[in-house]
Design a protein around this motif. Structure first.
Motif, mmCIF file in Angstrom:
data_model
loop_
_atom_site.group_PDB
_atom_site.id
_atom_site.type_symbol
_atom_site.label_atom_id
_atom_site.label_comp_id
_atom_site.label_asym_id
_atom_site.label_seq_id
_atom_site.Cartn_x
_atom_site.Cartn_y
_atom_site.Cartn_z
ATOM 1 N N VAL A 153 0.836 -1.203 0.000
ATOM 2 C CA VAL A 153 0.000 0.000 0.000
ATOM 3 C C VAL A 153 0.867 1.248 0.000
ATOM 4 O O VAL A 153 0.699 2.158 -0.808
ATOM 5 C CB VAL A 153 -0.934 -0.008 1.232
ATOM 6 N N LEU A 154 1.857 1.268 0.915
ATOM 7 C CA LEU A 154 2.733 2.431 1.007
ATOM 8 C C LEU A 154 3.557 2.610 -0.267
ATOM 9 O O LEU A 154 3.766 3.718 -0.734
ATOM 10 C CB LEU A 154 3.660 2.299 2.219
ATOM 11 N N ALA A 200 2.650 1.732 -3.286
ATOM 12 C CA ALA A 200 1.789 2.260 -4.348
ATOM 13 C C ALA A 200 1.653 3.776 -4.217
ATOM 14 O O ALA A 200 1.757 4.508 -5.211
ATOM 15 C CB ALA A 200 0.417 1.600 -4.290
ATOM 16 N N VAL A 201 1.467 4.261 -2.978
ATOM 17 C CA VAL A 201 1.339 5.705 -2.769
ATOM 18 C C VAL A 201 2.666 6.399 -3.085
ATOM 19 O O VAL A 201 2.702 7.404 -3.805
ATOM 20 C CB VAL A 201 0.919 6.027 -1.315
ATOM 21 N N LEU A 251 5.163 5.465 -4.959
ATOM 22 C CA LEU A 251 5.444 5.448 -6.398
ATOM 23 C C LEU A 251 4.652 6.559 -7.090
ATOM 24 O O LEU A 251 5.181 7.294 -7.935
ATOM 25 C CB LEU A 251 5.048 4.077 -6.960
#
Lengths: 200, 99
Positions: free
Chosen positions: B4-5, B7-8, B10
């Motif tokens: 999740v982290l 993805a953010v 990036l």
């Protein structure tokens, strides 16, 4: 956007209750996981592009960051205490509190990463926070303080509740509210997964 | 969690360096579509869950308590330091003017 969000949930509810075939639920998971990462990626792009916030932060000085820090700490502490009172586990109450009013993201994040019941609670809690903000900001600005009036809105202080804050607390609070809301918005996709995964 | 982290993070990099040079509205539409898919899915899962539907009254009450407590907590903390924050911001504003 608000109506679109509430309408989507309502339509999903109706579909799930009356129409959606049980065999398709397993495919739903693949679709939502993909949508989650794509959405987070998109949110990241939006955050990374917001150079205006950095510029304003530079002009105001770093001390303004105390405000979102205090709002985040207060929201988490308040939610944790309420969770104790309601008998909710610490990781659930704090993750819900870490939504800071951004109901769409906190709801779907928790529904996807944890379980759909807690996701629903996060969604409704943060919708309620936004609605209550519209009601209490004028009172907080008048009887408690101008900076305090930025607090109830949490992450929404940068967009949906910004107008009511500036109207109640004065135009010079607009920049403070915008910076605070932006910082809290950035924290939501970081803190919600962090707290929901806490084991204790 | 890490995914999740990532993805953010990036996304933040792509946005900061404007890698795709897309219009803001395009990204906005894109995230909205993903969000609506997820909201629909959350609704479907909720709607198919009879036990949860019966529990909506309790959930509403819990939500109200949690929301109020978060608001009260955040207002209290900011209130405690309100005068100091206001003084400090006033100072840095004047320093900025002098420069």
């Amino acid at each position: 956007m608000t109506w679109l969000i509430l309408g989507s949930v309502a339509m999903g509810l109706a579909l799930g209750h009356w129409l959606f075939p049980q065999q398709l639920v397993q495919y739903l998971d693949t679709v939502t996981t993909t949508a989650l990462y794509l959405m987070l990626f998109g949110i990241g792009i939006d955050l990374g592009r917001q150079k205006e916030v950095w510029l304003k932060l530079w002009q105001m000085g770093w001390k303004v960051l105390w405000i979102p820090f205090l709002i985040a700490t207060g929201s988490l502490a308040g939610a944790a205490l309420a969770g104790l009172f309601l008998g909710l586990p610490f990781n659930e109450s704090t993750a819900i509190g870490a939504g800071f009013g951004w109901y769409s993201l906190s709801g779907v994040l928790i529904a996807e990463m944890y379980n759909v019941e807690t996701g629903a609670l996060a969604f409704i809690t943060n919708v309620t926070r936004e609605l209550l903000t519209f009601l209490v900001v004028p009172l907080v600005a008048r009887y408690i303080g101008r900076f305090s009036a930025v607090a109830p809105g949490g992450a929404t202080a940068m967009d949906t509740t910004l107008p009511v804050i500036t109207k109640a607390a004065g135009n010079d609070m607009a920049v403070v509210a915008f910076i605070s809301g932006s910082v809290l918005t950035t924290l939501v996709p970081i803190l919600v997964p962090f707290f929901i995964n806490l084991k204790c | 969690m890490i995914e999740v982290l990532l993805a953010v993070a990036l996304g933040v990099l792509v946005g900061h360096f404007n890698v795709f040079s897309l219009k803001p509205q395009v990204i906005g539409k894109f995230t909205s579509v993903c969000l609506i898919i997820m909201l629909l899915a959350m609704g479907i899962q909720l709607g198919a869950n009879e036990k949860l539907l019966g529990d909506l009254g309790r959930i509403g009450w819990q939500a109200l308590v949690l929301a109020l407590a978060s608001i009260v907590g955040s207002v209290l903390l900011v209130r405690l330091l309100e005068s100091r924050i206001s003084k400090q911001l006033e100072q840095s504003k004047q320093e900025a003017k002098r420069r």
